[in-house]
Write a protein that holds these residues in place. Structure first.
Motif, short mmCIF file in Angstrom:
data_model
loop_
_atom_site.label_atom_id
_atom_site.label_comp_id
_atom_site.label_asym_id
_atom_site.label_seq_id
_atom_site.Cartn_x
_atom_site.Cartn_y
_atom_site.Cartn_z
N UNK A 105 0.87 -1.17 0.00
CA UNK A 105 0.00 0.00 0.00
C UNK A 105 0.91 1.22 0.00
N UNK A 106 0.81 2.00 -1.06
CA UNK A 106 1.69 3.16 -1.22
C UNK A 106 0.84 4.43 -1.12
N UNK A 107 1.19 5.29 -0.21
CA UNK A 107 0.49 6.56 -0.02
C UNK A 107 1.29 7.66 -0.72
N UNK A 108 0.63 8.40 -1.59
CA UNK A 108 1.25 9.57 -2.21
C UNK A 108 0.64 10.80 -1.55
N UNK A 109 1.48 11.64 -0.98
CA UNK A 109 1.00 12.83 -0.29
C UNK A 109 1.79 14.04 -0.79
N UNK A 110 1.06 14.99 -1.36
CA UNK A 110 1.68 16.23 -1.84
C UNK A 110 1.41 17.33 -0.82
#
Length: 122
Positions: free
Chosen positions: A99-104
């Motif tokens: 599970x990969x979270x991308x947070x900008x």
């Protein structure tokens, strides 16, 4: 009477110029804020495009994550060093998937965009 009407004319002229200066200042301020917001929106679109491309690459089974941080300048262009925006990838390893979270985030630590990707691991 003539002297008084000239004085009133000068007062009206000064008042008209004062109103003109104030209205031009307000219009200029609105224009600058609108352009600034437009530049931020353009930068956000560029960075979200990069995030979508990164998402598509990550879902490819042969893709290996190399970077966990991506940095962007004010215009949304990718940078090597820390810039105005930071894209962070957080990986949670599970049994059969990642599970990969991308947070900008902005440089003020305000979260702008985020989503999760599930990558199946065989």
């Amino acid at each position: 009477m003539k002297n008084r009407s000239q004085r009133l004319f000068v007062y009206e002229l000064i008042l008209a110029l004062f109103i003109l200066v104030i209205s031009l200042s307000v219009a200029n301020t609105l224009f600058i804020r609108t352009m600034t917001q437009h530049q931020r929106n353009q930068a956000l679109m560029k960075m979200s495009e990069k995030m979508v491309l990164l998402t598509e690459s990550i879902q490819n089974p042969s893709y290996e994550l190399k970077e966990l941080f991506y940095y962007f300048d004010q215009d949304g262009n990718h940078q090597i060093t820390q810039g105005s925006y930071e894209l962070k990838l957080e990986i949670e390893n599970k049994e059969n998937y990642q599970l990969i979270h991308l947070v900008l985030r902005s440089n003020t630590n305000e979260e702008l965009l985020s989503w999760d990707i599930v990558k199946v691991v065989e």
